[in-house]
Enzyme design. Structure first.
Site, mmCIF file in Angstrom:
data_model
loop_
_atom_site.group_PDB
_atom_site.id
_atom_site.type_symbol
_atom_site.label_atom_id
_atom_site.label_comp_id
_atom_site.label_asym_id
_atom_site.label_seq_id
_atom_site.Cartn_x
_atom_site.Cartn_y
_atom_site.Cartn_z
ATOM 1 N N ARG A 46 49.436 48.526 4.374
ATOM 2 C CA ARG A 46 48.333 48.936 3.507
ATOM 3 C C ARG A 46 48.708 48.681 2.045
ATOM 4 O O ARG A 46 49.860 48.854 1.637
ATOM 5 C CB ARG A 46 48.054 50.420 3.725
ATOM 6 C CG ARG A 46 46.831 50.968 2.985
ATOM 7 C CD ARG A 46 45.555 50.402 3.518
ATOM 8 N NE ARG A 46 44.392 51.236 3.162
ATOM 9 C CZ ARG A 46 43.144 50.823 3.236
ATOM 10 N NH1 ARG A 46 42.878 49.583 3.636
ATOM 11 N NH2 ARG A 46 42.134 51.630 2.930
ATOM 12 N N THR A 103 36.735 43.587 6.798
ATOM 13 C CA THR A 103 37.786 43.663 7.800
ATOM 14 C C THR A 103 37.581 42.720 8.997
ATOM 15 O O THR A 103 36.483 42.268 9.279
ATOM 16 C CB THR A 103 37.962 45.112 8.306
ATOM 17 O OG1 THR A 103 37.900 45.996 7.190
ATOM 18 C CG2 THR A 103 39.265 45.312 8.991
#
Length: 666
Positions: A152, A460
């Site tokens: 992340r 995504t």
């Protein structure tokens, strides 16, 4: 590879039936599985099935799934793909092809993931890339261990709690032209470092060889797909602000490059070449890192001259980025399965586990879809109701408690708080069989009081991979919203991931928000890569059962939950569970029912669909807006002799395909 490229040049001179025979023979010679007489099937490696046989992805032949066509909200008729030892599912045919070739040559699931990501950053830049982040769940078949890899993005060291709210605390002016399109939204990318870490631990092939497919495709070019074309056109004005995007994605007449145009990205090829020779360090230091820092610091729209608020990322932020290994979130389901998901800073694993933990208190089997067909049938009102209510409660806890636990701890150990079986049973008791709760109240744990900051998530993509040794990768990867921050450097898009933080650090009444922005912190995500196992007698993970995941922002949790319920409770195959109508709810009165699906009548706002009417009669506010999931599922099955097989499903709402050593009837 040479054999397959030559096949791609020959077919115009052969019938499809003749080509299929040639392909079968060639694949055996190249390392594909051999003929299996007992099952009267033939196995071909990395081929896409057609009505006439099989076709090489990228060949341009009839049936080639990579041949450009208009983007579709839903493509009917997709059938489950059955394979023997290895399989890859991605949201783009060229990416699936790259991963499958790695598996065919003996590469590991992690090897394939590296190759897939490098291609996705080129062919699906709107969704993911090396300028973004990722979460990977990995199952090691030899050690029987599940590991979570956290790639992340992080906030820069100089970021303040008001970094997304105000240009500076003195004037309290919002970033220009918006938080997303400013340099403030760009987090330090983590995908490359995460893949590097996983590859060092589980790779079988040299890193440079895995980067090469992306280099080749960027150099030689490919034809732009419908989804990429639509994404470029939709982001036209925002992309014109960036000099690199303007030069790469626009034609001389000012239009964005469109469907079917041959697209080359030499700058991306150059970046990947640096990474191939210099490893991940070549991305986080030196010229590539400097290019990232310089682009984040850009202060002016190249087309209009309007100001852009720069970010404060430095070379030290890039050089100091660390991917992290974390413990997967694993819980039992109905004492039959163990479901493993991603831990914080993703909320996906906990939220899916909570929803499933509530649902195991209900017998869902009687509420399976009716009129079962290739598309997964028609959901029942009670099935949708129970799943949606369970998700409302999962989202309520997620919104209040879950964030980057390196900064904000959970209210206690998971097994005695959020995932405690007795707690989830008490939550299940709050569900009425006849009336929706509308919105749920978060559970209370001790004296913990937190505020809720709502954040919209988007973008995504997802990949699911099983290699020849039984290792599994479920990886969700992202640049956040479509085309990320609209900032581009050296051939790749930079993320807008920091907008996944709450812009305000506290609520109006002063309660701290778990997902507030802090220097070095990772924003909360909903990404939910998931791996499921048969449970052993003592509740531990046994044999691999299935892996799945999806893009979709905050609705990822809903897409993954419906896929798990479809497969585990309703017995749908990998493609049917993936195809199944997307339904569910976050913590609001609205229940989503994907109107793009052919089994939902979305006309007149759903008023002509009995399922919609039944849900509204139970108090649900039903939305039949299209749901753009991108589920990729692999399920372990068995043939008539009890021998293990793989079956795969790729979401018909995107362009992806399943490839592997797949079986086809002789």
């Amino acid at each position: 590879m040479k054999n397959e490229r030559s096949l791609g040049a020959v077919p115009a001179r052969y019938s499809m039936a003749a080509l299929a025979a040639i392909v079968a023979l060639t694949m055996t010679a190249c390392g594909g599985s051999s003929h299996n007489d007992k099952e009267d099937l033939v196995s071909t490696a990395c081929e896409a099935g057609t009505s006439d046989g099989s076709v090489v992805v990228g060949s341009g032949l009839p049936g080639d799934p990579s041949f450009p066509e208009l983007a579709s909200g839903y493509r009917t008729g997709k059938k489950v793909v059955e394979g023997h030892q290895y399989m890859v599912v991605t949201a783009n045919p060229l990416a699936s092809k790259a991963g499958c070739e790695v598996l065919k040559s003996g590469g590991s699931a992690v090897d394939a993931a590296v190759a897939v990501q490098m291609v996705l950053g080129l062919v699906e830049p709107q969704s993911s890339g090396i300028g973004g982040g990722a979460f990977m769940l990995y199952y090691d078949a030899a050690t029987k261990k599940v590991t979570a890899y956290d790639g992340r993005e992080t906030a820069p060291a100089a970021a303040t709690p008001d970094y997304l709210r105000y240009i500076d605390s003195g004037t309290q002016t919002t970033p220009l032209p918006s938080a997303r399109a400013s340099g403030r939204s760009i987090g330090t990318p983590g995908a490359v470092r995460m893949l590097d870490l996983a590859h060092k631990e589980h790779g079988a092939k040299p890193w440079k060889d895995l980067i090469q497919p992306g280099i080749d495709l960027a150099t030689n070019g490919f034809k732009i797909s419908g989804r990429m074309s639509d994404a470029l056109a939709g982001a036209k004005t925002a992309l014109q602000a960036d000099a690199d995007a303007l030069a790469l994605y626009f034609n001389a007449d000012g239009s964005t490059k469109g469907l079917g145009e041959t697209f080359k990205n030499p700058a991306y090829a150059a970046t990947l070449t640096k990474m191939a020779t210099g490893g991940a360090d070549a991305f986080y230091t030196g010229a590539v890192a400097q290019g990232i820092v310089d682009k984040i610091a850009v202060a002016q729209n190249v087309t209009t001259g309007a100001p852009i608020t720069p970010g404060v990322t430095t070379m030290s932020d890039l050089a100091g980025y660390q991917a992290k290994k974390r413990d997967a979130v694993c819980t039992t389901y109905r004492a039959k399965y163990v479901i493993c998901g991603m831990p914080p800073p993703s909320s996906g694993g906990i939220a899916v586990a909570q929803a499933m933990g509530v649902l195991e208190n209900f017998d869902l089997a009687p509420h399976k879809p009716t009129a079962l067909d290739l598309e997964g049938g028609k959901p029942t009102a009670m099935g949708v109701h129970l799943v949606s209510e369970a998700e409302r409660m999962a989202y309520s806890d997620r919104d209040m408690y879950v964030a980057d636990t390196d900064f904000t701890p959970l209210p206690g150990p998971l097994n005695s708080t959020l995932l405690d079986k007795s707690y989830l049973k008490s939550r299940a008791a709050l569900i009425s069989p006849t009336q929706s709760m509308g919105t749920a109240t978060a559970g209370q744990f001790g004296n913990t009081r937190m505020g809720v900051g709502k954040v919209a998530e988007a973008g995504t993509t997802h990949m699911t991979i099983v290699d020849g040794k039984g290792n599994v990768v479920s990886m969700t990867t992202t640049v956040e919203a479509g085309m990320g921050s609209y900032h581009m450097t050296q051939g790749f898009i930079l993320n807008n991931q920091l907008t996944d933080f709450s812009a305000a650090p506290t609520t109006a009444d002063g309660l701290p928000i778990a997902n507030k922005l802090e220097a070095g912190k990772r924003p909360r995500s909903s990404m939910a890569p998931t791996i499921v196992f048969d449970a052993t007698a003592d509740g531990q993970p046994g044999a691999f059962k299935m892996a799945t995941g999806s893009p979709g922002g905050a609705t990822i949790i809903q897409f993954v939950t419906k896929t798990l319920v479809g497969a585990l409770d309703w017995g749908l195959d990998a493609q049917q569970a993936t195809n199944l109508v997307n339904f569910g709810a976050s913590n609001s009165r609205t229940t989503n029912l994907g109107g793009e699906h052919p089994n939902i009548n979305a006309t007149n706002s759903g008023d002509n669909d009995p399922l919609v009417l039944a849900l509204r009669a139970m108090g649900h506010t039903v939305s039949v807006n299209a749901q753009s999931s991108g589920v990729g599922t692999v399920i372990r099955t068995a043939n008539a002799a009890g021998e293990a097989r793989l079956s795969g499903g790729a979401d018909p709402r995107r362009e992806g395909v399943v490839l592997g050593d797949t079986y086809k009837a002789k």
